[in-house]
Design an enzyme around this catalytic site. Structure first.
Site, PDB file in Angstrom:
ATOM      1  N   ARG A  39      -4.380  10.850  13.800  1.00  0.00           N
ATOM      2  CA  ARG A  39      -3.624  10.469  13.557  1.00  0.00           C
ATOM      3  C   ARG A  39      -3.760   9.350  14.987  1.00  0.00           C
ATOM      4  NH1 ARG A  39      -2.977  10.280   8.224  1.00  0.00           N
ATOM      5  NH2 ARG A  39      -4.249  11.558   6.454  1.00  0.00           N
ATOM      6  N   ASP A 146       4.879  -3.127   0.470  1.00  0.00           N
ATOM      7  CA  ASP A 146       3.952  -1.827   0.867  1.00  0.00           C
ATOM      8  C   ASP A 146       4.962  -2.124   2.942  1.00  0.00           C
ATOM      9  OD1 ASP A 146       1.569   0.540   0.678  1.00  0.00           O
ATOM     10  OD2 ASP A 146       1.599   0.188   3.006  1.00  0.00           O
TER      11      ASP A 146
HETATM   12  C1  LIG Z   1      -1.171   6.765  -0.659  1.00  0.00           C
HETATM   13  S1  LIG Z   1      -0.613   5.670   0.183  1.00  0.00           S
HETATM   14  C2  LIG Z   1      -0.373   5.347  -2.322  1.00  0.00           C
HETATM   15  C3  LIG Z   1      -1.314   4.071  -2.786  1.00  0.00           C
HETATM   16  C4  LIG Z   1      -0.920   3.871  -4.309  1.00  0.00           C
HETATM   17  N1  LIG Z   1       0.342   3.387  -4.511  1.00  0.00           N
HETATM   18  C5  LIG Z   1      -2.102   4.790  -5.351  1.00  0.00           C
HETATM   19  O1  LIG Z   1      -1.147   6.257  -5.554  1.00  0.00           O
HETATM   20  O2  LIG Z   1      -2.613   4.298  -4.712  1.00  0.00           O
HETATM   21  C6  LIG Z   1       1.130   5.359   0.763  1.00  0.00           C
HETATM   22  C7  LIG Z   1       1.518   4.142   0.854  1.00  0.00           C
HETATM   23  O3  LIG Z   1       2.631   4.078   0.960  1.00  0.00           O
HETATM   24  C8  LIG Z   1       2.760   3.383   2.003  1.00  0.00           C
HETATM   25  N2  LIG Z   1       4.407   3.658   2.258  1.00  0.00           N
HETATM   26  C9  LIG Z   1       4.826   4.722   3.294  1.00  0.00           C
HETATM   27  N3  LIG Z   1       5.544   4.866   4.324  1.00  0.00           N
HETATM   28  C10 LIG Z   1       7.145   3.233   3.414  1.00  0.00           C
HETATM   29  C11 LIG Z   1       7.686   3.008   2.751  1.00  0.00           C
HETATM   30  N4  LIG Z   1       9.034   3.820   4.070  1.00  0.00           N
HETATM   31  N5  LIG Z   1       7.955   1.962   2.365  1.00  0.00           N
HETATM   32  C12 LIG Z   1       7.323   1.408   1.784  1.00  0.00           C
HETATM   33  N6  LIG Z   1       5.829   1.743   2.041  1.00  0.00           N
HETATM   34  C13 LIG Z   1       5.530   3.008   2.599  1.00  0.00           C
HETATM   35  C14 LIG Z   1       1.840   3.766   3.047  1.00  0.00           C
HETATM   36  O4  LIG Z   1       2.075   2.176   3.669  1.00  0.00           O
HETATM   37  C15 LIG Z   1       0.878   3.434   1.655  1.00  0.00           C
HETATM   38  O5  LIG Z   1       0.039   2.141   2.186  1.00  0.00           O
END
Ligand SMILES: C[S@@+](CC[C@H](N)C(=O)[O-])C[C@H]1O[C@@H](n2cnc3c(N)ncnc32)[C@H](O)[C@@H]1O
Length: 273
Positions: A39, A146
């Site tokens: 990554r 996000d």
């Molecule tokens: C796999 S995506 C999930 C998207 C959507 N909720 C779904 O289930 O389809 C995970 C998201 O979590 C966000 N993320 C990771 N750590 C985070 C944090 N500490 N606070 C807010 N968002 C976070 C990432 O940027 C990413 O966009």
């Protein structure tokens, strides 16, 4: 020059893991070395660095690169109507539990707490619009947040590849979407319901309000147990009594009753007190 790094020292992995944990709650065990390498190689290239030691020096002194690193380490995979049962539960919740209050003037508030590129937010917007079709004065606000500001930009632009059209049932697509420049977007009535803001789930939340439904899906999997449990506690407090929280397919809230929650379906919990 081929500057693809295949190896990372224990020390560099430790620094990267600690920073990822402190900034975003993302927990990377020693077993994640290959993931970190694959990554972050792009970040090394973009910064013209030749090894992870140099990259560690950079992230220790540069907050912007720390954010880029978090964005590179997390996956943004999402889809319209992903885990569709949650949108069915949302529809039922609004119709059976909250419709009267909303018709009486209460604003319907929904939070997608790790919204990635916005598909979850727009799916929720289409879902509640259908339920509230007969209540044109209903006030609806769907907040998408996000940690990744690149994803929030995409969410706000709301222009999606036609490839993604197939995840949206055709009658909903025809009702709520518009094809535009070889892509598609949403009609104004949907765009008006949504807001997007940056928010780190493990930091302070800059609002006090409660929600009728919260989607917090496929993000807690990155956190360790303690961070996850704190998150579930904080989210439960932000639900109205009777409101529901939807979590990812591989996530679980242990001891929901201690948070005033009761399981109500697949990876779904209702606040009961
Ligand atoms: C796999 S995506 C999930 C998207 C959507 N909720 C779904 O289930 O389809 C995970 C998201 O979590 C966000 N993320 C990771 N750590 C985070 C944090 N500490 N606070 C807010 N968002 C976070 C990432 O940027 C990413 O966009």
């Amino acid at each position: 020059m081929n500057n693809k790094n295949e190896k990372i020292s224990h020390r560099s992995l430790g620094i990267i893991s600690q920073i990822a944990y402190d900034v975003s709650g993302i927990f990377l065990s020693d077993k994640k070395a290959d993931l970190v390498i694959s990554r972050l190689n792009k970040r090394l290239r973009e910064n013209k660095l030749s090894n992870f030691e140099e990259y560690c020096d950079l992230i220790q002194s540069n907050a912007t690169e720390r954010s880029q690193m978090i964005a590179a380490l997390t996956t943004n995979v999402t889809a319209f109507y992903r885990e569709v049962h949650h949108f069915n539960y949302l529809s039922r919740l609004v119709e059976e539990k909250f419709i009267r209050r909303i018709q009486d003037g209460e604003e319907l508030r929904i939070w997608s707490a790790a919204c990635s590129s916005g598909e979850e937010v727009y799916s929720a917007a289409m879902t509640v619009s259908e339920v509230l079709m007969g209540s044109p004065s209903a006030k609806i606000k769907i907040l998408g947040t996000d940690i990744d500001t690149n994803m929030l930009k995409k969410s706000k632009i709301a222009l999606y590849d036609l490839e993604e059209k197939k995840s949206i049932p055709l009658e909903k697509f025809n009702k709520f979407c518009l094809e535009k420049e070889g892509a598609f977007t949403f009609k104004r009535e949907i765009l008006e319901l949504v807001r997007f803001n940056p928010l780190n789930l493990i930091a302070g939340w800059p609002f006090e309000s409660k929600f009728h439904a919260i989607f917090c899906r496929n993000v807690a999997i990155y956190f360790d147990k303690l961070t996850r449990e704190k998150l579930w506690f904080r989210l439960a407090q932000r639900l109205h009594v009777g409101g529901e929280i939807y979590i990812g397919h591989s996530e679980r809230i242990s001891n929901p009753e201690l948070l005033g929650l009761r399981p109500v379906g697949l990876n779904s919990y209702k606040r009961v007190k």
